[in-house]
Design an enzyme around this catalytic site. Sequence first.
Site: not given
Ligand SMILES: *Cc1c(COP(=O)(O)O)cnc(C)c1O
Length: 392
Positions: A71-72, A151, A179, A199-201, A325
Amino acid sequence: MRRVYLDNNATTALAPEVFEAMKPFWLEDYGNASSIHWYGQRAKAAVETAREQVAKLIQARPSEIVFTSGGTEADNAALVGILEAAHAENKHIVTTAIEHHAVLHTAQALEKKGVAVTYVRVGASGIVDPADVERALRPETLLISVMHANNELGTLQPLEEIGRLARERDIYFHTDAVQTVGKIPVNVEKLGVDLLSLSAHKLHGPKGVGALYVRKGTILRSLLHGGHHERDRRAGTENVPGIVGLGRAAELAGAHLEEAGRRILALRDRLEEGILRAVPLCAVNGDRARRLPTTTNLRFDYIEGEGFVIAMDLRGVACATGAACSSGSLEPSHVLSAIGLRPEQARSSIRFSLGRFNTDEDIDVALEILPKVVERLRAVSPHYKTAVTSEK
Ligand SMILES: *Cc1c(COP(=O)(O)O)cnc(C)c1O
């Protein structure tokens, strides 16, 4: 001890089916998706299947999906990519004060390079007002970036209205939907977005892989320079097992979307209502109606969040203060400050976030432990003693 995981907005457990789908791509089908031999073609075919699976979940075309490291990177690629591709002299972007740091810190980095940025504020609801976004627009605005769901609070942002504003003025519109994808229906057409990060995780897939949806015709400069991967939109050998995992996770999330959404909502509401009933001096942060089914953020007066999370963890329940974080630092969350909480209120706020694998028993355990933890922490709080005594 029974362990209960209520921190699914930070990350989720890998679904066993996802693990099974990824396995051959570690052990047997290890080809480079750019190679022309059998190994390469196996990898390439798997990447393209995953692209279709991800596209389907958000109602996009497979050719509009660019795989990233998460996601980042997708957020960085969207903001920097649009700004660097534009040749305008004055560049302006509009975003909000409650974005994830992946967007906020990228916007701040762009400011250092001369880009003007407006951070639209939000009220106590934790929802941005489209009229405020409209007021922030300028003739030189190139991009609007507003997250789909926050988030920390789970609050859903009015993307359709903002999308209309962007479209009327030919401004690119990006959303960080990390999210929401896989948790509620997401349709890039309906939302009116040109760029969308996922983001997959966060949807029971592996860490270190994600995607950026890039609407056909969007002109984007690649963040990474190197080979011609991902149609020149993202250089670097594809993370084939990760991408396969993301694809399978997207497929499963789509299949479970309605049933899981309903079930998670019922669990979240039972947790939230149970806490509000059992614990005095406790309130929900942000709008309770326009919110993801997965998330509740509560503040417990006279409680120090870090101490609460540690005490809950000792009894087997995982939850979070603000964003993962920010924990470890004493700075109150920028999101909770943005919705007007005083520093001590922000520091007494706790996020519980649910996922597909949570059960009724998890909520039973949390509801049994939580009131005792609050009572114990308040019993040793000098402020609580003073407040309670002076009320009498
Ligand atoms: C977790 C998150 C990210 C970052 O995603 P990663 O895959 O961990 O880099 C970005 N935006 C939101 C809203 C998130 O919750």
